[in-house]
Enzyme design. Sequence first.
Site, PDB file in Angstrom:
ATOM      1  N   THR A  86      67.726  48.972 -44.330  1.00  0.00           N
ATOM      2  CA  THR A  86      67.477  50.347 -43.895  1.00  0.00           C
ATOM      3  C   THR A  86      66.809  51.111 -45.040  1.00  0.00           C
ATOM      4  O   THR A  86      67.066  50.841 -46.217  1.00  0.00           O
ATOM      5  CB  THR A  86      68.770  51.080 -43.508  1.00  0.00           C
ATOM      6  OG1 THR A  86      69.678  51.059 -44.621  1.00  0.00           O
ATOM      7  CG2 THR A  86      69.432  50.422 -42.305  1.00  0.00           C
ATOM      8  N   TYR A 147      63.852  52.157 -38.591  1.00  0.00           N
ATOM      9  CA  TYR A 147      64.860  51.151 -38.229  1.00  0.00           C
ATOM     10  C   TYR A 147      65.006  51.033 -36.711  1.00  0.00           C
ATOM     11  O   TYR A 147      65.051  49.930 -36.161  1.00  0.00           O
ATOM     12  CB  TYR A 147      66.190  51.538 -38.871  1.00  0.00           C
ATOM     13  CG  TYR A 147      67.314  50.540 -38.677  1.00  0.00           C
ATOM     14  CD1 TYR A 147      67.366  49.374 -39.434  1.00  0.00           C
ATOM     15  CD2 TYR A 147      68.338  50.778 -37.763  1.00  0.00           C
ATOM     16  CE1 TYR A 147      68.406  48.471 -39.273  1.00  0.00           C
ATOM     17  CE2 TYR A 147      69.380  49.880 -37.595  1.00  0.00           C
ATOM     18  CZ  TYR A 147      69.408  48.728 -38.353  1.00  0.00           C
ATOM     19  OH  TYR A 147      70.432  47.829 -38.196  1.00  0.00           O
ATOM     20  N   PRO A 177      74.598  44.832 -32.284  1.00  0.00           N
ATOM     21  CA  PRO A 177      75.898  45.315 -32.744  1.00  0.00           C
ATOM     22  C   PRO A 177      75.918  46.838 -32.868  1.00  0.00           C
ATOM     23  O   PRO A 177      74.892  47.471 -33.142  1.00  0.00           O
ATOM     24  CB  PRO A 177      76.058  44.673 -34.134  1.00  0.00           C
ATOM     25  CG  PRO A 177      75.030  43.593 -34.192  1.00  0.00           C
ATOM     26  CD  PRO A 177      73.908  44.067 -33.326  1.00  0.00           C
ATOM     27  N   GLY A 178      77.094  47.394 -32.672  1.00  0.00           N
ATOM     28  CA  GLY A 178      77.313  48.785 -33.022  1.00  0.00           C
ATOM     29  C   GLY A 178      77.662  48.862 -34.498  1.00  0.00           C
ATOM     30  O   GLY A 178      77.215  48.039 -35.299  1.00  0.00           O
TER      31      GLY A 178
END
Length: 241
Positions: A86, A147, A177-178
């Site tokens: 990120t 991102y 995914p969270g």
Amino acid sequence: MTRVAVVTGGTRGIGHAISVELKNAGFDVAATYAGNDEAAKKFTDETGIKTYKWDVGDYDACVEGLKKVEAEHGPIDTVVNNAGITRDAMLHKLTPQMWREVMSADLDSMFNMCQPVIAGMRDRGFGRIVNISSINGQKGQMGQTNYSAAKAGVIGFTKALAQEVARKGVTVNCIAPGYVDTDMVAAVPEKVLEGIIATIPVGRLGKAEEIAHCVKFLVAEDAGFVTGATITANGAQYIAG
């Protein structure tokens, strides 16, 4: 028959859990990493899984790295594209370099890691590719235009490639995914993290092992009818239709 699996970003966080899960399931695992030699050595010492260092955003590096893995382990049957970074900022403060770095590591890597091995998978009539996207590639997230765009691209890449190789015995799937309890999430300020958890109906962060279980299912020999799918593993924080 022992299958050879490559897990990118495979020495830390979710990647660490995936590498160990696949090794325990009987795979011969090769884990890649970008730069943290100390973490990679510790990972190998603890797990016995061999590591390989290269930049997944560099096509030539991927070609050479994958050739080395195949020379040492045999034909690659399984690729888990987990590596990602990120570089967060609101768009008006986002620099071209921050945009490019995320696109390179998070999206270009899909091509760089899959293109060199896909012909072999097609020829052998078997292959498993799992790409790790994100909840923020599904719903978007302020401060993460780079991102979110890259992770949305991962989902599109997955769907297209799945159709190309479906008749060749190769499956291509995605996991979104969270928020999972990893170093990346731990770097979020405490108050912000508390706010995030408050929006997750199950009331907690995910565990890396829970994402790894999803990967194990998708790469199984008997999962051949599941392809082009995106599994959302986010505690019901975002329910994709």
